[in-house]
Design an enzyme around this catalytic site. Structure first.
Site, PDB file in Angstrom:
ATOM      1  N   ASP A 193      62.979  79.811   3.205  1.00 14.25           N
ATOM      2  CA  ASP A 193      64.485  80.080   4.034  1.00 14.25           C
ATOM      3  C   ASP A 193      66.048  79.864   2.985  1.00 14.25           C
ATOM      4  OD1 ASP A 193      66.372  80.988   6.349  1.00 14.25           O
ATOM      5  OD2 ASP A 193      66.439  78.737   6.928  1.00 14.25           O
ATOM      6  N   TYR A 245      59.615  73.467  10.200  1.00 10.01           N
ATOM      7  CA  TYR A 245      59.504  74.805  11.849  1.00 10.01           C
ATOM      8  C   TYR A 245      58.712  74.075  12.665  1.00 10.01           C
ATOM      9  CZ  TYR A 245      63.316  77.292   9.217  1.00 10.01           C
ATOM     10  OH  TYR A 245      64.067  77.879   8.489  1.00 10.01           O
ATOM     11  N   ASP A 272      68.501  83.592   1.068  1.00 10.06           N
ATOM     12  CA  ASP A 272      69.773  83.369   1.232  1.00 10.06           C
ATOM     13  C   ASP A 272      70.258  83.594   0.340  1.00 10.06           C
ATOM     14  OD1 ASP A 272      69.425  83.949   4.214  1.00 10.06           O
ATOM     15  OD2 ASP A 272      71.148  82.417   4.429  1.00 10.06           O
ATOM     16  N   ASP A 288      65.356  72.649  -5.630  1.00 12.77           N
ATOM     17  CA  ASP A 288      66.674  72.089  -6.167  1.00 12.77           C
ATOM     18  C   ASP A 288      66.877  72.731  -7.753  1.00 12.77           C
ATOM     19  OD1 ASP A 288      64.751  70.178  -7.567  1.00 12.77           O
ATOM     20  OD2 ASP A 288      66.642  68.768  -7.719  1.00 12.77           O
ATOM     21  N   LYS A 324      59.075  70.171  -3.670  1.00 11.09           N
ATOM     22  CA  LYS A 324      60.256  68.626  -3.937  1.00 11.09           C
ATOM     23  C   LYS A 324      58.475  67.380  -4.413  1.00 11.09           C
ATOM     24  CE  LYS A 324      63.615  66.965  -4.387  1.00 11.09           C
ATOM     25  NZ  LYS A 324      64.870  67.043  -6.026  1.00 11.09           N
TER      26      LYS A 324
HETATM   27  C1  IPM Z   1      64.953  83.540   8.566  1.00 14.72           C
HETATM   28  C2  IPM Z   1      66.486  82.918  10.310  1.00 14.72           C
HETATM   29  C3  IPM Z   1      65.833  82.508  10.444  1.00 14.72           C
HETATM   30  C4  IPM Z   1      64.853  81.467  10.048  1.00 14.72           C
HETATM   31  C5  IPM Z   1      66.180  81.667  11.540  1.00 14.72           C
HETATM   32  C6  IPM Z   1      67.245  83.318  12.651  1.00 14.72           C
HETATM   33  C7  IPM Z   1      65.954  80.866  12.862  1.00 14.72           C
HETATM   34  O1  IPM Z   1      67.189  82.102   9.062  1.00 14.72           O
HETATM   35  O2  IPM Z   1      64.392  84.488   8.992  1.00 14.72           O
HETATM   36  O3  IPM Z   1      65.525  83.718   7.793  1.00 14.72           O
HETATM   37  O4  IPM Z   1      65.630  79.927   9.391  1.00 14.72           O
HETATM   38  O5  IPM Z   1      63.624  81.960   9.280  1.00 14.72           O
HETATM   39 MG    MG Z   2      67.352  82.676   7.015  1.00 15.63          MG
END
Ligand code: IPM
Ligand code: MG
Length: 355
Positions: A244, A138, A248, A220, A188
């Protein structure tokens, strides 16, 4: 009075932030002065940049920052250096909040929203992802270039220094000491040099926490084990991009991305609090967004930045109660018996009524 910078952002951001502010005002009357800050697409429209210097300054001078979400299709074609997400990364970096804490816990009344097999979910799911937030790809060099053969190419650099890994590892081990004392470090290391350094440093830090059991998983494999045996995870420590992605995945395991708050902390307690979901432009302005993730961010803020534990407990209890009553926004509605589909503002009102 404590100062809280508030970034409503774009899409559903202003809706969920509005809900969280009402809840905070009711749970801790008069405790805070809220200052609204422009960041993201709205700031691009108004000021031509996603994070005006004044906005960052307001956040840096505040005792904590609460953020909704930024971005949307409207700004998909702006130059990469001024995308809304750049503003978000600028706030994280500018506040030096390197440790992003993302709890993933199944709420008992939402068990039916968990897509995993019942025998897996019934073992209990309660882990926390500690995501490194101000390093890695990032923040490495991003470059589009042309090869000597004239072909288009691009690169993004994943870079970590020892001290960046050491400090996030400490956050992970300390968190584990207050929990079930298991740390899973995700990397990784079979491929990436930065991961090999990550593993070496995490192992070194582990020596200071002899009571904590440390496991290493390749990312993975980790993504697979999270679905296969989620109950075995306690604290996951990982770098920015892996965190990240895995968070999710974790959000779906516990029901919905709309439910998960996060706290980002640095060396002091002036944290940044943001739900892990995005700006959801597809449902923005329709009163469909689940405000619970952001409301729980408010609770995390009370706890981590202000030590107001009883107020935080009250908010969390109110959320449990409305879920127990069967109230569900669209993202957590499965039609199971005794539940009712409601709007985002009805969810907020129900939580307010419980407080
Ligand atoms: C998160 C989001 C952000 C990230 C995006 C919106 C840049 O996905 O906070 O997880 O990748 O950090
Ligand atoms: Mg995210």
């Amino acid at each position: 009075m404590k100062k809280v910078a508030v970034i409503p952002g774009d899409g559903i951001g202003p809706e969920v932030i509005g809900a969280a502010l009402e809840v905070l005002k009711k749970a801790a009357p008069g405790a805070f002065e809220f200052q609204s800050v422009a960041m993201g697409g709205n700031a691009i429209d108004k000021y031509g940049e996603p994070l005006p210097a004044e906005s960052l300054k307001t956040c840096q001078e505040a005792d904590a920052t609460l953020l909704g979400a930024v971005g949307g299709p409207k700004w998909d074609n702006v130059p990469p250096e001024i995308r809304p997400e750049r503003g978000l990364l600028g706030v994280r970096k500018g506040l030096k909040v390197f440790a992003n804490i993302r709890p993933a816990k199944i709420f008992a009344p939402l068990a039916s929203a968990c897509p995993l097999r019942k025998d897996i979910a019934d073992k209990g799911i309660d882990f926390v992802i500690i995501r490194e937030l101000t390093g890695g790809i990032y923040f490495g060099k991003h470059e589009a270039f042309t090869t000597p053969d004239g072909e288009k190419a691009a690169r993004d650099v994943m870079e970590y220094t020892e001290h960046e890994i050491r400090r996030i590892a400490h956050v992970g081990f300390k968190a584990a000491m207050g929990r079930r004392k298991i740390v899973t470090s995700v990397d990784k290391a079979n491929i990436l040099t930065s991961s090999r350094l990550w593993r070496e440093v995490v192992e070194d830090v582990a020596k200071e926490y002899p009571e904590v059991k440390l496991n290493h998983l390749y990312v993975d494999n980790a993504s697979m084990q999270l679905i296969r045996v989620p109950s075995e995870f306690d604290v996951i420590v990982t770098e920015n991009t892996f965190g990240d992605i895995l968070s999710d995945e974790a959000s779906q395991i516990v029901g919905s991305i709309g439910m998960i708050p996060s706290a980002s902390l640095g060396d002091n307690n002036r944290g940044l609090y943001e739900p892990i979901h995005g700006s959801a432009p597809d449902i923005a302005g329709q009163d469909k967004a689940n405000p619970i993730g952001t409301i729980l961010c408010g609770a995390m803020m009370l706890r981590y930045s202000f030590g107001m534990n009883s107020e935080a407990d009250r908010i969390e209890r109110a959320v449990d109660e409305v879920l127990n009553d069967g109230l569900r926004t669209g993202d957590i509605f499965t039609g199971s018996e005794g539940t009712k589909l409601i709007t985002g503002s009805q969810m907020k009102d129900a939580i307010l009524a419980k407080l």
